[in-house]
Design a protein around this motif. Structure first.
Motif, mmCIF file in Angstrom:
data_model
loop_
_atom_site.group_PDB
_atom_site.id
_atom_site.type_symbol
_atom_site.label_atom_id
_atom_site.label_comp_id
_atom_site.label_asym_id
_atom_site.label_seq_id
_atom_site.Cartn_x
_atom_site.Cartn_y
_atom_site.Cartn_z
ATOM 1 N N ASP A 157 0.842 -1.204 0.000
ATOM 2 C CA ASP A 157 0.000 0.000 0.000
ATOM 3 C C ASP A 157 0.874 1.249 0.000
ATOM 4 O O ASP A 157 2.045 1.190 0.341
ATOM 5 C CB ASP A 157 -0.866 0.042 1.267
ATOM 6 N N ASN A 158 0.247 2.390 -0.324
ATOM 7 C CA ASN A 158 0.941 3.669 -0.166
ATOM 8 C C ASN A 158 2.192 3.725 -1.044
ATOM 9 O O ASN A 158 3.230 4.230 -0.628
ATOM 10 C CB ASN A 158 1.324 3.854 1.311
ATOM 11 N N LEU A 189 11.545 7.144 -3.310
ATOM 12 C CA LEU A 189 11.425 8.228 -2.324
ATOM 13 C C LEU A 189 10.344 7.859 -1.314
ATOM 14 O O LEU A 189 9.382 7.158 -1.660
ATOM 15 C CB LEU A 189 11.043 9.559 -3.005
ATOM 16 N N CYS A 190 10.496 8.371 -0.079
ATOM 17 C CA CYS A 190 9.490 8.113 0.956
ATOM 18 C C CYS A 190 9.409 9.313 1.890
ATOM 19 O O CYS A 190 10.443 9.823 2.329
ATOM 20 C CB CYS A 190 9.870 6.864 1.748
ATOM 21 N N ASP A 191 8.187 9.778 2.170
ATOM 22 C CA ASP A 191 8.042 10.910 3.099
ATOM 23 C C ASP A 191 7.840 10.393 4.535
ATOM 24 O O ASP A 191 7.743 9.172 4.751
ATOM 25 C CB ASP A 191 6.936 11.861 2.617
ATOM 26 N N PRO A 192 7.802 11.292 5.519
ATOM 27 C CA PRO A 192 7.692 10.826 6.914
ATOM 28 C C PRO A 192 6.393 10.057 7.212
ATOM 29 O O PRO A 192 6.317 9.334 8.194
ATOM 30 C CB PRO A 192 7.765 12.133 7.726
ATOM 31 N N TYR A 241 4.683 7.525 2.487
ATOM 32 C CA TYR A 241 4.231 7.519 1.092
ATOM 33 C C TYR A 241 5.442 7.308 0.175
ATOM 34 O O TYR A 241 6.342 8.144 0.121
ATOM 35 C CB TYR A 241 3.526 8.842 0.762
ATOM 36 N N VAL A 242 5.452 6.175 -0.524
ATOM 37 C CA VAL A 242 6.607 5.786 -1.337
ATOM 38 C C VAL A 242 6.297 5.937 -2.823
ATOM 39 O O VAL A 242 5.222 5.552 -3.283
ATOM 40 C CB VAL A 242 6.992 4.307 -1.072
ATOM 41 N N ALA A 282 12.626 -2.578 -3.243
ATOM 42 C CA ALA A 282 13.046 -1.192 -3.499
ATOM 43 C C ALA A 282 12.312 -0.232 -2.560
ATOM 44 O O ALA A 282 12.901 0.705 -2.022
ATOM 45 C CB ALA A 282 12.781 -0.841 -4.956
ATOM 46 N N ALA A 283 11.027 -0.471 -2.350
ATOM 47 C CA ALA A 283 10.231 0.383 -1.468
ATOM 48 C C ALA A 283 10.698 0.257 -0.021
ATOM 49 O O ALA A 283 10.823 1.253 0.699
ATOM 50 C CB ALA A 283 8.752 0.014 -1.577
ATOM 51 N N ASN A 284 10.997 -0.964 0.400
ATOM 52 C CA ASN A 284 11.411 -1.166 1.793
ATOM 53 C C ASN A 284 12.759 -0.527 2.108
ATOM 54 O O ASN A 284 13.044 -0.213 3.258
ATOM 55 C CB ASN A 284 11.447 -2.662 2.127
ATOM 56 N N ASP A 285 13.590 -0.317 1.059
ATOM 57 C CA ASP A 285 14.884 0.325 1.286
ATOM 58 C C ASP A 285 14.736 1.789 1.689
ATOM 59 O O ASP A 285 15.679 2.373 2.234
ATOM 60 C CB ASP A 285 15.764 0.215 0.033
#
Ligand code: MN
Length: 209
Positions: free
Chosen positions: A4-5, A48-51, A54-55, A158-161
């Motif tokens: 998600d997200n 990229l991921c915000d606090p 959101y990736v 990639a998202a989890n990184d």
């Protein structure tokens, strides 16, 4: 299943994601490339991921030399860009897009300065200790070049990184301040562009005896 997200963007951040990221004071960033040699191994994916978690994953085309929305985030002086081993990603961005990333927070440098009780400063060890999350790194060494055919496993990896980096940054900042090493850490982060210049010119160990 894709987590998600999580949104995939083609060639650059889409305007809505950029607007969302512009409101953040810190953005976690990571890249996937064909390998570790700047100039030989091209950039394939930027995550990229915000606090709020959101990736986005931006797929970079072969031969692509600009990404204006991404550039705006990377150069925004009000947004701290958080990387694990910033030196590599910042070099890729400068080499590929001519972008000067700033300001920078590197969780690997912060870990080496703060966590002197261990020699394990890889992302997996760091995230495990600071957030209690076990990262699956099994897709780390895989073919990122066929960006249209990335597997769900690769995209989740990639998202989890980037997903746990801001949490790690917050905890490392607290540790650095507690141990009176926060100013030193900031001075080290400011040196990263110099190391990037040396890396791109293939200099090695010029500070050694
Ligand atoms: Mn990665």
């Amino acid at each position: 299943m894709i987590l998600d997200n999580f949104k995939i963007c083609e060639g650059d951040l889409d305007n809505a994601s950029m607007a969302r990221y512009l409101a953040a004071d810190a953005i976690a960033i990571d890249t996937e490339t064909m390998g570790l040699v700047i100039g030989r191994d091209r950039l394939c994916l930027v995550q990229l991921c915000d606090p709020q978690g959101y990736v986005t994953a931006v797929r970079i085309e072969q031969g692509q030399t600009s990404a204006p929305n991404l550039k705006r985030i990377l150069e925004d002086p009000e947004i701290t860009k958080v990387f694990h081993f910033a030196r590599f990603d910042v070099a890729q961005f400068r080499y590929t897009f001519g972008v000067e990333t700033a300001p920078i927070f590197c969780t690997k440098i912060a870990s080496k300065l703060a966590r002197t009780y261990t020699s394990s400063h890889g992302l997996k060890s760091l995230v495990m200790e600071l957030t209690g999350t076990e990262l699956d790194k099994s897709a780390q060494s895989s073919d990122w070049g066929d960006i249209d055919s990335l597997s769900v496993e690769q995209l989740n990896y990639a998202a989890n990184d980037v997903r746990y980096l801001i949490d790690a940054q917050t905890k490392l900042t607290d540790m650095l301040k507690r141990e009176n090493r926060w100013e030193l850490a900031q001075e080290c982060f400011k040196c990263i562009p110099v190391f990037v210049s040396l890396d791109i010119m293939r200099y090695e160990n010029i500070f050694e005896h």
